[in-house]
Design an enzyme around this catalytic site. Structure first.
Site, PDB file in Angstrom:
ATOM      1  N   ARG A   1     146.013 -33.916  -4.605  1.00 45.32           N
ATOM      2  CA  ARG A   1     145.673 -33.672  -3.195  1.00 45.32           C
ATOM      3  C   ARG A   1     144.161 -33.532  -3.018  1.00 45.32           C
ATOM      4  O   ARG A   1     143.570 -34.087  -2.094  1.00 45.32           O
ATOM      5  CB  ARG A   1     146.411 -32.418  -2.698  1.00 45.32           C
ATOM      6  CG  ARG A   1     147.902 -32.696  -2.491  1.00 45.32           C
ATOM      7  CD  ARG A   1     148.710 -31.408  -2.485  1.00 45.32           C
ATOM      8  NE  ARG A   1     150.095 -31.624  -2.099  1.00 45.32           N
ATOM      9  CZ  ARG A   1     151.040 -32.121  -2.898  1.00 45.32           C
ATOM     10  NH1 ARG A   1     150.748 -32.476  -4.151  1.00 45.32           N
ATOM     11  NH2 ARG A   1     152.281 -32.268  -2.470  1.00 45.32           N
TER      12      ARG A   1
ATOM     13  N   ARG B   1     162.073 -45.373  -9.335  1.00 48.97           N
ATOM     14  CA  ARG B   1     162.170 -44.153  -8.506  1.00 48.97           C
ATOM     15  C   ARG B   1     162.236 -44.487  -7.015  1.00 48.97           C
ATOM     16  O   ARG B   1     161.599 -45.430  -6.552  1.00 48.97           O
ATOM     17  CB  ARG B   1     161.007 -43.214  -8.862  1.00 48.97           C
ATOM     18  CG  ARG B   1     161.153 -42.770 -10.322  1.00 48.97           C
ATOM     19  CD  ARG B   1     160.119 -41.815 -10.739  1.00 48.97           C
ATOM     20  NE  ARG B   1     160.156 -40.588  -9.968  1.00 48.97           N
ATOM     21  CZ  ARG B   1     159.204 -39.658 -10.035  1.00 48.97           C
ATOM     22  NH1 ARG B   1     158.172 -39.844 -10.831  1.00 48.97           N
ATOM     23  NH2 ARG B   1     159.298 -38.565  -9.324  1.00 48.97           N
TER      24      ARG B   1
ATOM     25  N   ASP C   1     160.419 -28.600 -10.983  1.00 46.89           N
ATOM     26  CA  ASP C   1     159.946 -29.206 -12.230  1.00 46.89           C
ATOM     27  C   ASP C   1     160.229 -28.330 -13.448  1.00 46.89           C
ATOM     28  O   ASP C   1     159.967 -28.739 -14.582  1.00 46.89           O
ATOM     29  CB  ASP C   1     158.443 -29.491 -12.134  1.00 46.89           C
ATOM     30  CG  ASP C   1     158.150 -30.611 -11.133  1.00 46.89           C
ATOM     31  OD1 ASP C   1     159.047 -31.438 -10.876  1.00 46.89           O
ATOM     32  OD2 ASP C   1     157.024 -30.648 -10.593  1.00 46.89           O
TER      33      ASP C   1
ATOM     34  N   LYS D   1     163.632 -38.032 -11.138  1.00 42.58           N
ATOM     35  CA  LYS D   1     162.285 -37.692 -11.640  1.00 42.58           C
ATOM     36  C   LYS D   1     161.857 -38.720 -12.698  1.00 42.58           C
ATOM     37  O   LYS D   1     162.413 -39.800 -12.753  1.00 42.58           O
ATOM     38  CB  LYS D   1     162.286 -36.263 -12.189  1.00 42.58           C
ATOM     39  CG  LYS D   1     162.606 -35.216 -11.114  1.00 42.58           C
ATOM     40  CD  LYS D   1     161.507 -35.138 -10.080  1.00 42.58           C
ATOM     41  CE  LYS D   1     161.855 -34.180  -8.962  1.00 42.58           C
ATOM     42  NZ  LYS D   1     160.885 -34.243  -7.862  1.00 42.58           N
TER      43      LYS D   1
ATOM     44  N   ARG E   1     157.922 -33.554 -19.267  1.00 48.25           N
ATOM     45  CA  ARG E   1     158.510 -32.208 -19.248  1.00 48.25           C
ATOM     46  C   ARG E   1     159.640 -32.067 -20.273  1.00 48.25           C
ATOM     47  O   ARG E   1     159.896 -30.986 -20.782  1.00 48.25           O
ATOM     48  CB  ARG E   1     158.971 -31.841 -17.838  1.00 48.25           C
ATOM     49  CG  ARG E   1     157.815 -31.907 -16.835  1.00 48.25           C
ATOM     50  CD  ARG E   1     157.945 -31.008 -15.645  1.00 48.25           C
ATOM     51  NE  ARG E   1     156.989 -31.401 -14.615  1.00 48.25           N
ATOM     52  CZ  ARG E   1     155.701 -31.073 -14.586  1.00 48.25           C
ATOM     53  NH1 ARG E   1     155.194 -30.304 -15.534  1.00 48.25           N
ATOM     54  NH2 ARG E   1     154.905 -31.489 -13.618  1.00 48.25           N
TER      55      ARG E   1
HETATM   56  C1  S3P Z   1     155.255 -32.943  -6.289  1.00 48.66           C
HETATM   57  C2  S3P Z   1     156.443 -32.688  -5.684  1.00 48.66           C
HETATM   58  C3  S3P Z   1     157.729 -32.681  -6.404  1.00 48.66           C
HETATM   59  C4  S3P Z   1     157.526 -32.518  -7.900  1.00 48.66           C
HETATM   60  C5  S3P Z   1     156.466 -33.426  -8.442  1.00 48.66           C
HETATM   61  C6  S3P Z   1     155.136 -33.161  -7.746  1.00 48.66           C
HETATM   62  C7  S3P Z   1     154.032 -32.988  -5.467  1.00 48.66           C
HETATM   63  O1  S3P Z   1     158.375 -33.908  -6.179  1.00 48.66           O
HETATM   64  O2  S3P Z   1     158.736 -32.745  -8.580  1.00 48.66           O
HETATM   65  O3  S3P Z   1     156.300 -33.221  -9.824  1.00 48.66           O
HETATM   66  O4  S3P Z   1     152.926 -33.021  -6.022  1.00 48.66           O
HETATM   67  O5  S3P Z   1     154.161 -32.999  -4.243  1.00 48.66           O
HETATM   68  P1  S3P Z   1     159.282 -34.163  -4.869  1.00 48.66           P
HETATM   69  O6  S3P Z   1     158.369 -34.106  -3.710  1.00 48.66           O
HETATM   70  O7  S3P Z   1     159.855 -35.532  -5.046  1.00 48.66           O
HETATM   71  O8  S3P Z   1     160.315 -33.080  -4.904  1.00 48.66           O
END
Ligand code: S3P
Length: 427
Positions: free
Chosen positions: A26, A122, A314, A341, A387
């Site tokens: 971000r 995915r 996670d 995932k 993970r």
């Molecule tokens: C994340 C959100 C999660 C998480 C991923 C990182 C993020 O995924 O599992 O490792 O940075 O917004 P989802 O938004 O698909 O739940």
């Protein structure tokens, strides 16, 4: 690369946890969209974040590494990016492809974004649907759901969207697109997913109001800032569980992000009887952080259900390992998102832990784990998932003899420092 892990006698010491992967993505994207120069400290240098940097570079952003984990970003302004000459490669990173799709949807050029073999399996319909509603011309090239994604940028319109799945990636893609619109974009969540975007948008001057279940974001420009990335709780948790399970252990993890939308794993472990002490530090750029102290503990089984999952999404694989050593039957339900995932994590964790002798059953939406069960070292694998690689390594610390993990290089996706950090704690 294979990795051999031997049973450990105890874990002791204090370490710093590297920057949070989620917040790092971000910071890079939002600083590139801002006006002005941003300095980001403690950025995660894991492979996933390097994929984000590489895509942003192809879009004309200027990101310079000043020191090991300090980066300077020259913001382009929200509409200042340029058409990439190549197909963008998000590597293994779901966050990169989904967040950047939200940006590309509103820029005035054509682009295509894809990723590695795992990422190309995915689901992307979850971002294609809302971004299409906003007026984007976006589609999966080969079929309706999987990357590559082709995007012809449009002038977007604001929408009101109720999230069908709890996903911070989808939410953030819509919020980024919302910044590129004129009006107010509204998002309603059923379960609260991580709120790093809401916090960082606020910090960077966006016109946003966010109080679960509703987020309202008005189109506008972000401004540059100094950003400090807290340590990644999703990395720290491997050492937390290691210290709980390895006898005579006592460790301290410093600088860890303690955002309540991420700390469900700590809440669950405390409910299981874990000796975990949290010492809060000052909040930085809207994100709380602190030190986590952990010592060896006797654990009891727990029930985890749908409402708990987003705040520990996670961490389920490593919590499953903790459950193999807890007294009683742990039931995890409402966790079908884990199948989408980096691997099908319900299947992979069941397969991996069973090989070491755990009593674990895969359910359509979760897991059932009986404990405590002694684990025996054997050959297992990472399933190409960072993970899972780290969960198997921590299992190796409590298993009798030696555990061999194939394709261990997957750890580089989120935590390249994992083995070095672990070695600092092993006595
Ligand atoms: C994340 C959100 C999660 C998480 C991923 C990182 C993020 O995924 O599992 O490792 O940075 O917004 P989802 O938004 O698909 O739940």
């Amino acid at each position: 690369m294979d990795k051999l892990i031997s049973a450990a006698k105890s874990l002791k010491g204090t370490i710093d946890i590297p920057g949070d992967k989620s917040i790092s993505h971000r910071a890079l994207i939002f600083a590139s969209m801002a006006n002005g120069i941003s300095k980001i400290q403690n950025l995660s240098t894991a492979a996933d974040c390097m994929s984000t940097i590489s895509c942003l570079n192809y879009l004309g952003a200027k990101i310079d590494r000043q020191a090991n984990s300090t980066f300077i970003v020259e913001g382009k302004g929200r509409f200042g990016f340029t058409q990439p000459l190549n197909i963008l490669d998000a590597g293994n990173s779901g966050t990169t492809i989904r967040l950047l799709s939200g940006l590309l949807a509103g820029l005035s050029f054509e682009s295509e974004i894809t990723g590695d073999k795992s990422l190309r399996k995915r689901p992307m319909k979850r971002i294609i649907d809302p971004l299409s509603q906003m007026g984007a011309k976006i589609s999966a090239v080969d079929n309706k759901n999987y990357p590559p994604i082709s995007i012809i940028g449009q002038k977007l319109k604001s929408i009101s969207y109720t999230m069908p799945v709890a996903s911070a990636q989808v939410k953030t893609a819509i919020m980024i697109a919302g910044l590129l619109c004129n009006g107010t974009t509204t998002i309603i969540e059923k379960y609260q997913s991580r709120d790093h975007t809401e916090r960082m948008f606020k910090y960077l001057g966006a016109d946003i109001s966010a109080a679960f279940p509703k987020i309202e974001i008005r189109g506008g420009q972000l401004t540059s800032a100094e950003i400090f990335i807290p340590g990644d709780i999703s990395s720290a948790i491997f050492f937390v569980v290691a210290a709980l399970l390895v006898k005579n252990s006592n460790i301290k993890l410093k600088n860890v992000g303690l955002n309540p939308t991420r700390t469900g794993c700590l809440t669950a472990l405390k409910k299981m009887g874990a000796n975990i002490n949290i010492i809060p530090d000052e909040t930085r750029n809207e994100e709380p952080l602190g030190t986590i102290e952990v010592s060896s503990s006797k654990l009891n089984a727990i029930n985890i259900s749908a409402g708990d999952i987003p705040s520990m999404i996670d961490e389920i694989p490593i919590l499953a390992l903790a459950a193999t050593q807890a007294e009683g039957k742990t039931i995890i339900s409402g966790a079908e998102e884990l199948r989408f995932k980096e691997s099908d994590r319900l299947k992979a964790i069941t397969d991996g832990l069973k090989r070491l002798g755990a009593s674990i059953i895969e359910k359509p939406d979760g897991l059932e784990i009986d404990g405590p069960t002694p684990l025996i070292g054997t050959e297992t694998e990472s399933f190409g998932d960072h993970r899972l690689a780290m969960t198997m390594a921590i299992a190796g610390l409590i298993a009798e003899g030696e555990t061999k993990i194939n394709n261990f290089e997957a750890v580089n996706i989120s935590f390249p420092e994992f083995i070095n950090n672990l070695q600092m704690l092993i006595n």
